[in-house]
Design a protein around this motif. Structure first.
Motif, mmCIF file in Angstrom:
data_model
loop_
_atom_site.group_PDB
_atom_site.id
_atom_site.type_symbol
_atom_site.label_atom_id
_atom_site.label_comp_id
_atom_site.label_asym_id
_atom_site.label_seq_id
_atom_site.Cartn_x
_atom_site.Cartn_y
_atom_site.Cartn_z
ATOM 1 N N GLY A 1 15.808 -0.944 -4.825
ATOM 2 C CA GLY A 1 16.666 -0.032 -4.099
ATOM 3 C C GLY A 1 16.227 1.427 -4.212
ATOM 4 O O GLY A 1 16.587 2.254 -3.385
ATOM 5 N N GLN A 2 15.440 1.732 -5.237
ATOM 6 C CA GLN A 2 14.933 3.088 -5.388
ATOM 7 C C GLN A 2 13.790 3.328 -4.397
ATOM 8 O O GLN A 2 13.147 2.386 -3.927
ATOM 9 N N THR A 3 13.529 4.593 -4.137
ATOM 10 C CA THR A 3 12.391 4.989 -3.315
ATOM 11 C C THR A 3 11.392 5.706 -4.211
ATOM 12 O O THR A 3 11.772 6.569 -5.004
ATOM 13 N N VAL A 4 10.128 5.325 -4.089
ATOM 14 C CA VAL A 4 9.056 5.916 -4.878
ATOM 15 C C VAL A 4 8.051 6.538 -3.912
ATOM 16 O O VAL A 4 7.609 5.880 -2.968
ATOM 17 N N GLN A 5 7.699 7.787 -4.154
ATOM 18 C CA GLN A 5 6.706 8.422 -3.296
ATOM 19 C C GLN A 5 5.298 8.123 -3.818
ATOM 20 O O GLN A 5 5.022 8.282 -5.008
ATOM 21 N N VAL A 6 4.450 7.663 -2.919
ATOM 22 C CA VAL A 6 3.039 7.415 -3.208
ATOM 23 C C VAL A 6 2.249 8.267 -2.223
ATOM 24 O O VAL A 6 2.520 8.252 -1.017
ATOM 25 N N THR A 7 1.293 9.019 -2.739
ATOM 26 C CA THR A 7 0.444 9.840 -1.882
ATOM 27 C C THR A 7 -0.864 9.108 -1.642
ATOM 28 O O THR A 7 -1.571 8.760 -2.588
ATOM 29 N N LEU A 8 -1.157 8.853 -0.375
ATOM 30 C CA LEU A 8 -2.386 8.177 0.019
ATOM 31 C C LEU A 8 -3.470 9.230 0.208
ATOM 32 O O LEU A 8 -3.232 10.279 0.806
ATOM 33 N N HIS A 9 -4.669 8.950 -0.299
ATOM 34 C CA HIS A 9 -5.790 9.888 -0.246
ATOM 35 C C HIS A 9 -6.869 9.324 0.667
ATOM 36 O O HIS A 9 -7.253 8.152 0.527
ATOM 37 N N PHE A 10 -7.373 10.164 1.551
ATOM 38 C CA PHE A 10 -8.405 9.752 2.501
ATOM 39 C C PHE A 10 -9.711 10.477 2.208
ATOM 40 O O PHE A 10 -9.722 11.574 1.650
ATOM 41 N N ALA A 11 -10.815 9.858 2.598
ATOM 42 C CA ALA A 11 -12.151 10.362 2.290
ATOM 43 C C ALA A 11 -12.408 11.743 2.876
ATOM 44 O O ALA A 11 -13.232 12.493 2.351
ATOM 45 N N ASP A 12 -11.716 12.112 3.942
ATOM 46 C CA ASP A 12 -11.910 13.439 4.547
ATOM 47 C C ASP A 12 -11.138 14.526 3.810
ATOM 48 O O ASP A 12 -11.147 15.686 4.209
ATOM 49 N N GLY A 13 -10.470 14.171 2.703
ATOM 50 C CA GLY A 13 -9.715 15.136 1.915
ATOM 51 C C GLY A 13 -8.250 15.230 2.298
ATOM 52 O O GLY A 13 -7.475 15.902 1.627
ATOM 53 N N SER A 14 -7.845 14.569 3.365
ATOM 54 C CA SER A 14 -6.445 14.613 3.787
ATOM 55 C C SER A 14 -5.606 13.645 2.956
ATOM 56 O O SER A 14 -6.139 12.735 2.313
ATOM 57 N N THR A 15 -4.294 13.866 2.955
ATOM 58 C CA THR A 15 -3.372 13.012 2.205
ATOM 59 C C THR A 15 -2.172 12.673 3.080
ATOM 60 O O THR A 15 -1.898 13.347 4.071
ATOM 61 N N LEU A 16 -1.480 11.618 2.684
ATOM 62 C CA LEU A 16 -0.269 11.209 3.381
ATOM 63 C C LEU A 16 0.765 10.781 2.347
ATOM 64 O O LEU A 16 0.628 9.731 1.711
#
Length: 146
Positions: free
Chosen positions: A119-134
């Motif tokens: 039920g909790q929400t956990v933030q995960v940051t995705l990292h891309f090879a071009d240096g961008s994140t999501l």
């Protein structure tokens, strides 16, 4: 080019690099969830990534303040034996999608800072090879979730 124009050129290059290394605006995340396991067992993270850009997006890592480490893995079955291996990167094709799902690609979330409850929400940051994140919110679900 004169010595006077060099600072302007460098400022332009830095600004272009900073814009490129920001938010991964071309990638969308959907159906992000974590399978919470009992005790201190690693959790599995799943998400569908859609690349709306004209170039492939290469996922090459992830991180979360809620876990000591987040690793990309792939599960497979070979001659009846289940196997799991760490993967360095995963390509999301231009105008395509890739699903991280049970039985295939997934995140292994190791050593929760504090116990994560369904039920909790956990933030995960995705990292891309071009240096961008999501930055993506993952909904925690119980171990028996599909």
């Amino acid at each position: 080019m004169t010595l006077r124009s060099l600072p302007l050129l460098l400022a332009g290059l830095l600004a272009a690099g900073a814009a490129h290394a920001g938010q991964a605006d071309h990638v969308r995340a959907a159906n992000a969830w974590i399978r919470v396991m009992p005790a201190s067992l690693p959790a599995g993270g799943y998400v569908t990534l859609r690349n709306e850009g004209d170039q492939p997006a290469v996922l090459d890592g992830a991180s979360s303040a809620a876990y000591a480490s987040v690793m990309l893995h792939e599960s497979s079955t070979d001659t009846g034996m289940g196997r799991m291996r760490m993967v360095d990167r995963l390509t999301v094709p231009a105008h395509g999608q890739v699903a991280l799902a049970p039985g295939g690609y997934h995140f292994m979330l190791m050593s929760a800072a504090t116990p994560v409850q369904p039920g909790q929400t956990v933030q995960v940051t995705l990292h891309f090879a071009d240096g961008s994140t999501l930055a993506t919110d993952f909904l925690a679900k119980p171990a028996n979730a599909l």
